[in-house]
Motif scaffolding. Structure first.
Motif, PDB file in Angstrom:
ATOM      1  N   LEU A 161      86.096  40.656  14.642  1.00 27.34           N
ATOM      2  CA  LEU A 161      86.927  39.783  15.617  1.00 27.34           C
ATOM      3  C   LEU A 161      87.512  38.666  14.455  1.00 27.34           C
ATOM      4  O   LEU A 161      86.679  38.505  13.602  1.00 27.34           O
ATOM      5  N   LEU A 162      88.933  38.581  14.525  1.00 26.32           N
ATOM      6  CA  LEU A 162      89.362  37.703  13.394  1.00 26.32           C
ATOM      7  C   LEU A 162      89.883  36.339  14.501  1.00 26.32           C
ATOM      8  O   LEU A 162      90.413  36.616  15.489  1.00 26.32           O
ATOM      9  N   ASP A 163      89.536  35.036  13.957  1.00 28.48           N
ATOM     10  CA  ASP A 163      89.807  33.956  14.657  1.00 28.48           C
ATOM     11  C   ASP A 163      90.995  33.363  14.209  1.00 28.48           C
ATOM     12  O   ASP A 163      91.645  33.826  13.346  1.00 28.48           O
ATOM     13  N   ILE A 221      89.717  33.727  19.318  1.00 30.88           N
ATOM     14  CA  ILE A 221      89.770  34.832  18.701  1.00 30.88           C
ATOM     15  C   ILE A 221      91.453  35.504  18.715  1.00 30.88           C
ATOM     16  O   ILE A 221      91.912  35.445  19.846  1.00 30.88           O
ATOM     17  N   THR A 222      91.763  35.736  17.663  1.00 33.35           N
ATOM     18  CA  THR A 222      93.302  36.026  17.830  1.00 33.35           C
ATOM     19  C   THR A 222      93.696  37.588  17.420  1.00 33.35           C
ATOM     20  O   THR A 222      94.713  38.047  17.798  1.00 33.35           O
ATOM     21  N   ASP A 223      92.585  38.457  16.939  1.00 32.12           N
ATOM     22  CA  ASP A 223      92.623  39.862  16.748  1.00 32.12           C
ATOM     23  C   ASP A 223      91.460  40.733  16.825  1.00 32.12           C
ATOM     24  O   ASP A 223      90.554  40.024  16.455  1.00 32.12           O
ATOM     25  N   LEU A 224      91.604  41.655  17.151  1.00 34.02           N
ATOM     26  CA  LEU A 224      90.343  42.616  17.287  1.00 34.02           C
ATOM     27  C   LEU A 224      90.528  43.572  16.240  1.00 34.02           C
ATOM     28  O   LEU A 224      91.722  44.549  16.335  1.00 34.02           O
ATOM     29  N   PRO A 268      79.666  42.572  12.584  1.00 30.93           N
ATOM     30  CA  PRO A 268      80.262  43.342  13.237  1.00 30.93           C
ATOM     31  C   PRO A 268      79.417  43.778  14.641  1.00 30.93           C
ATOM     32  O   PRO A 268      78.406  43.139  14.811  1.00 30.93           O
ATOM     33  N   TYR A 269      80.189  44.166  15.624  1.00 35.62           N
ATOM     34  CA  TYR A 269      79.929  44.410  16.976  1.00 35.62           C
ATOM     35  C   TYR A 269      80.060  45.700  17.459  1.00 35.62           C
ATOM     36  O   TYR A 269      80.958  46.294  17.204  1.00 35.62           O
ATOM     37  N   SER A 270      79.034  46.282  18.494  1.00 30.92           N
ATOM     38  CA  SER A 270      79.266  47.707  18.746  1.00 30.92           C
ATOM     39  C   SER A 270      80.212  47.595  20.021  1.00 30.92           C
ATOM     40  O   SER A 270      80.814  48.744  20.220  1.00 30.92           O
ATOM     41  N   HIS A 271      80.039  46.479  20.847  1.00 31.31           N
ATOM     42  CA  HIS A 271      81.005  46.444  21.843  1.00 31.31           C
ATOM     43  C   HIS A 271      81.939  45.020  21.789  1.00 31.31           C
ATOM     44  O   HIS A 271      81.182  44.117  21.380  1.00 31.31           O
ATOM     45  N   VAL A 272      82.748  45.055  22.696  1.00 36.75           N
ATOM     46  CA  VAL A 272      83.619  43.848  22.746  1.00 36.75           C
ATOM     47  C   VAL A 272      83.907  43.839  24.274  1.00 36.75           C
ATOM     48  O   VAL A 272      84.605  44.871  24.895  1.00 36.75           O
ATOM     49  N   GLU A 284      91.545  32.750  10.792  1.00 34.93           N
ATOM     50  CA  GLU A 284      91.302  34.051   9.741  1.00 34.93           C
ATOM     51  C   GLU A 284      89.760  34.142   9.243  1.00 34.93           C
ATOM     52  O   GLU A 284      89.637  34.942   8.180  1.00 34.93           O
ATOM     53  N   VAL A 285      88.901  33.849  10.076  1.00 35.40           N
ATOM     54  CA  VAL A 285      87.459  33.930   9.731  1.00 35.40           C
ATOM     55  C   VAL A 285      87.238  35.275  10.447  1.00 35.40           C
ATOM     56  O   VAL A 285      87.267  35.328  11.692  1.00 35.40           O
ATOM     57  N   SER A 286      86.428  36.111  10.004  1.00 38.13           N
ATOM     58  CA  SER A 286      86.080  37.410  10.489  1.00 38.13           C
ATOM     59  C   SER A 286      84.744  37.337  11.142  1.00 38.13           C
ATOM     60  O   SER A 286      83.769  36.814  10.673  1.00 38.13           O
ATOM     61  N   HIS A 287      84.523  37.776  12.472  1.00 40.36           N
ATOM     62  CA  HIS A 287      83.185  37.825  13.067  1.00 40.36           C
ATOM     63  C   HIS A 287      82.723  38.996  13.273  1.00 40.36           C
ATOM     64  O   HIS A 287      83.553  40.096  13.740  1.00 40.36           O
TER      65      HIS A 287
END
Length: 127
Positions: free
Chosen positions: A21-23, A9-12, A31-35, A26-29
């Motif tokens: 989360l962006l890996d 993961i390179t970006d939140l 949605p998450y409620s918490h990280v 450049e693939v998006s992961h």
């Protein structure tokens, strides 16, 4: 939960209600409620750019280097101890990894950690 391994993961990205989360590809992961960011502070600082207060806290963490080595033996070492701290030595502590709960016992595995002072002095040694 779906777990993905070997995904850097390179970006939140903080949305109004969720995180994405962006890996590195450049693939998006999400949605998450918490990280949960469970990386060394220098890596966490970069990831937390969207949360300046957390990034600032991470940036203030002082980390000391530690050389470590993992060893595995086909035949278990004949010792009653599963771990110890070492005094007056470049070694700081060692532990029989295979004695920890939930670990496999095919090999007798050990982890040895050097002191931070020795590691700092020898930081540039080759592996």
């Amino acid at each position: 939960f779906k777990v993905e391994f070997a995904c850097r993961i390179t970006d939140l990205i903080r949305g109004e209600k969720h995180w994405h989360l962006l890996d590195a590809d450049e693939v998006s992961h999400g949605p998450y409620s918490h990280v949960i960011v469970a990386t060394p502070a220098p890596q966490a600082t970069a990831l937390l750019a969207c949360a300046p207060k957390l990034a600032s806290t991470a940036a203030g963490v002082k980390m000391d280097p530690t050389w470590a080595v993992a060893l595995a033996f086909d035949t278990p070492l004949e010792t009653k101890m599963d771990g110890c701290f070492v005094q007056d030595s470049p070694l700081d502590w060692l532990a029989r990894n295979s004695s920890k709960p939930g670990r496999e016992h095919k090999l007798d595995t050990w982890v040895l950690h050097a002191t931070s002072a020795w590691s700092r002095q020898n930081l540039d040694l080759s592996k």
